[in-house]
Structures are given as structure tokens and as C-alpha cells.
Design a protein around this motif. Structure first.
Motif, short mmCIF file in Angstrom:
data_model
loop_
_atom_site.label_atom_id
_atom_site.label_comp_id
_atom_site.label_asym_id
_atom_site.label_seq_id
_atom_site.Cartn_x
_atom_site.Cartn_y
_atom_site.Cartn_z
N ALA A 72 -7.51 -5.78 -13.67
CA ALA A 72 -7.55 -4.29 -13.19
C ALA A 72 -6.04 -4.18 -12.62
CB ALA A 72 -8.36 -4.60 -11.86
N ALA A 73 -5.30 -5.15 -12.18
CA ALA A 73 -3.78 -5.00 -11.96
C ALA A 73 -3.04 -4.46 -12.88
CB ALA A 73 -3.22 -6.14 -11.07
N LEU A 74 -3.47 -5.35 -14.13
CA LEU A 74 -2.35 -4.95 -15.39
C LEU A 74 -2.76 -3.56 -15.91
CD1 LEU A 74 -2.81 -8.33 -17.20
CD2 LEU A 74 -0.79 -7.46 -16.31
N ASP A 75 -4.19 -3.23 -15.79
CA ASP A 75 -4.42 -1.99 -16.20
C ASP A 75 -3.80 -0.52 -15.27
OD1 ASP A 75 -6.06 -2.71 -18.42
OD2 ASP A 75 -7.98 -2.51 -17.13
N GLU A 81 0.75 -1.25 0.05
CA GLU A 81 0.16 0.12 -0.01
C GLU A 81 0.83 1.26 -0.12
OE1 GLU A 81 -2.51 -0.53 3.29
OE2 GLU A 81 -4.10 -1.95 2.30
N ALA A 82 2.02 1.12 0.58
CA ALA A 82 2.87 2.35 0.69
C ALA A 82 3.67 2.54 -0.56
CB ALA A 82 3.93 2.04 1.81
N HIS A 83 3.56 1.80 -1.48
CA HIS A 83 4.53 1.83 -2.62
C HIS A 83 3.85 1.72 -3.88
CE1 HIS A 83 8.38 2.53 -0.25
NE2 HIS A 83 7.99 1.61 0.45
N ALA A 84 2.50 1.59 -3.93
CA ALA A 84 1.69 1.62 -5.26
C ALA A 84 2.08 0.42 -6.05
CB ALA A 84 1.69 3.03 -5.85
N ILE A 85 2.87 -0.60 -5.60
CA ILE A 85 3.00 -1.75 -6.47
C ILE A 85 2.12 -2.81 -6.17
CG2 ILE A 85 4.68 -3.77 -6.68
CD1 ILE A 85 6.91 -1.99 -6.84
N ASP A 86 1.41 -3.38 -6.96
CA ASP A 86 0.21 -4.02 -7.00
C ASP A 86 0.56 -5.73 -6.46
OD1 ASP A 86 -2.30 -4.58 -6.55
OD2 ASP A 86 -2.95 -3.93 -8.79
N TYR A 87 -0.42 -6.19 -5.95
CA TYR A 87 0.02 -7.69 -5.72
C TYR A 87 -1.54 -8.39 -5.86
CZ TYR A 87 -2.26 -7.71 -1.10
OH TYR A 87 -2.84 -7.10 -0.05
N ILE A 88 -1.58 -9.73 -6.21
CA ILE A 88 -2.78 -10.51 -6.40
C ILE A 88 -2.87 -11.81 -5.40
CG2 ILE A 88 -4.29 -11.32 -7.77
CD1 ILE A 88 -2.90 -10.11 -9.95
#
Length: 264
Positions: free
Chosen positions: A111-114, A93-100
């Protein structure tokens, strides 16, 4: 704009599932897959994918190791894929890198790819590298601390709708196996995760002495057991305090009854 994606996971079935999902997504080119850390490093450097779907826990290391060893001029967008995320939520959440969270749903991956596509367009390579190094440091710290923070009873789980839910380890009454997945049962809900019962118990840091195996597909918290009944028709049945009725396998039933008799 078509984006190139590389998938990294040490489970063949997980890679195959990702391949099938990506094949159905428009504007996505699946350029290859890697089954471990060393393989991933070589393919990322060679294929230069724009986005990497990266497993966290692998047999020969972690996704953090992969990113730390990439060439300085190689900064793909990263979407971490993981079965257990209780140690990583704050860092992501702090670094705007996504995870699933596994099992991966097509809508969640889309959504993550977009989001990653938008981020790649907005941030230059040097900034991507700096942000990636920062999140690796935070994630690695959380990853290694999870095994020593025995007082931390929180688990963060993501449901199929993408909603994060916080539960306590102490609220897990039962873990059951469902093919390649396990389901965590609490008094009010259940949560599906990828993996085996044994792996779930280890990854979630659940004390072995607090649980008892009553079936090859069922693990129960001892303190959640209200009674054990023997039926001529149904064999040994274990009744939990919330009323759940669980059948015990013949071998496991004998061990359970012996252990309860020893306690009594």
C-alpha cells in the motif's frame, strides 16, 4: 509501471526481510540495499532509485541525515521504516510522506509503495525536494525533542492492520521478548515491535527505576506487581495486579526478592 526501490537498514535481518517481501511484489525492482548512512548516500546518488525504504535510527546516524546530504537533483520517494514512531506521527501526517512500523507486513508495504508511485507521478522533482526538506526539519525536531519532553506520556504505535493506536507509557505493565521482537503489554492489549527489551526500554524512554527484570525475556513495572509467590513445583511466580502470572528466573528472582525486602 515498474518502480525501482532501494532498502536502507543497519540490521541484516531487516534488510533480508524487505528483500524477500519486495521479491514477491509485482512491478517492483529491488535495485540494492545499504547498511548505514554513508553507504545509503552513495547508493542513492549512484543508483537513483525512485523509492527508498529508509530506516530512521542507524548506528552511524539517522535517516534524516541521509536525506539532508543527498545531491540537490536527487529526490527519491521516501518511505521511512521504524520500530518506534511516537515522535514522528504528526510530521508524517502533515507532509504526506509515508512510513511503516516494524515488523513490516507485506500488505502494508504494498500500500505504501502504491501511494508513493502515485505521488511521484503527480509531483515534479523540485516540489519533491521542497516537501522532503520540510518534513526532515519537522521530523528532526521531533526526534531530538523526544528525549527532553519528560512530561509527554504518549506513544503512537501502528498495529499489523495499519491502525495507529495511542497508548501511555504509564499503561505499560510488562515487556516480553519474542525472538527478534518485543511485546508491550497493557491491561487491555499488547503490541509487537522489533528490537530487544533493553532497546525498547531506552527508545520508549521508560525509567529504569520503574521496571524490574524478572527473566531474561520479561521486564515488569514495579507498581504493577501485586504479589510474589514461591512454589516448590514452579519456583518463584510474580503476579501482576491484572492477574497475569509471570515466572521469574532463578538469578532474577533473588534480586527481585532482595529489592522488595529492601523496600519493605
Amino acid at each position: 509501471m515498474t518502480i525501482s526501490v532501494l532498502t536502507v537498514d543497519d540490521e541484516p535481518l531487516a534488510l533480508r526481510r524487505l528483500e524477500l517481501i519486495l521479491a514477491k511484489l509485482a512491478d517492483v525492482e529491488h535495485v540494492g540495499s545499504a547498511s548505514g548512512c554513508r553507504d545509503a548516500i552513495e547508493k542513492i546518488a549512484d543508483l537513483r532509485p525512485e523509492i527508498v525504504l529508509l530506516d530512521i535510527k542507524m548506528r552511524d546516524g539517522t535517516g534524516f541525515d541521509v536525506l539532508n546530504r543527498l545531491p540537490e537533483d536527487c529526490a527519491p520517494g521516501v518511505i521511512f521504516t521504524t520500530a518506534f514512531d511516537h515522535f514522528a506521527v504528526r510530521a508524517f501526517e502533515a507532509h504526506a510522506i509515508d512510513y511503516i512500523l516494524k515488523p513490516i507486513e507485506p500488505s502494508r508495504l504494498r500500500a505504501a509503495l502504491d501511494r508513493s508511485r502515485d505521488r511521484l507521478a503527480a509531483v515534479d522533482a523540485s516540489e519533491q525536494i521542497a516537501q522532503m526538506r520540510a518534513v526532515i526539519d519537522d521530523l528532526r525536531a521531533g526526534y531530538h525533542e523526544q528525549g527532553v519532553q519528560q512530561g509527554d506520556d504518549e506513544l503512537w504505535l501502528r498495529g499489523t492492520a495499519g491502525v495507529l493506536t495511542c497508548i501511555r507509557r504509564g499503561d505499560i505493565d510488562m515487556i516480553t521478548a519474542e525472538d527478534d521482537y518485543v511485546r508491550l503489554h497493557t491491561a487491555s492489549a499488547s503490541y509487537l515491535l522489533r528490537g530487544s527489551i533493553k532497546a525498547a526500554q531506552a527508545d520508549l524512554d521508560l525509567a529504569e527505576e520503574e521496571f524490574v527484570r524478572v527473566h531474561r525475556r520479561a521486564l515488569l513495572r514495579r507498581s504493577s506487581i501485586a504479589s510474589v509467590r514461591r512454589s516448590t513445583e514452579k519456583g518463584v511466580r510474580v503476579i501482576l495486579r491484572n492477574g497475569t502470572d509471570v515466572g521469574a528466573g532463578r538469578v532474577y528472582a533473588k534480586k527481585l526478592l532482595r529489592s522488595l525486602a529492601a523496600v519493605g
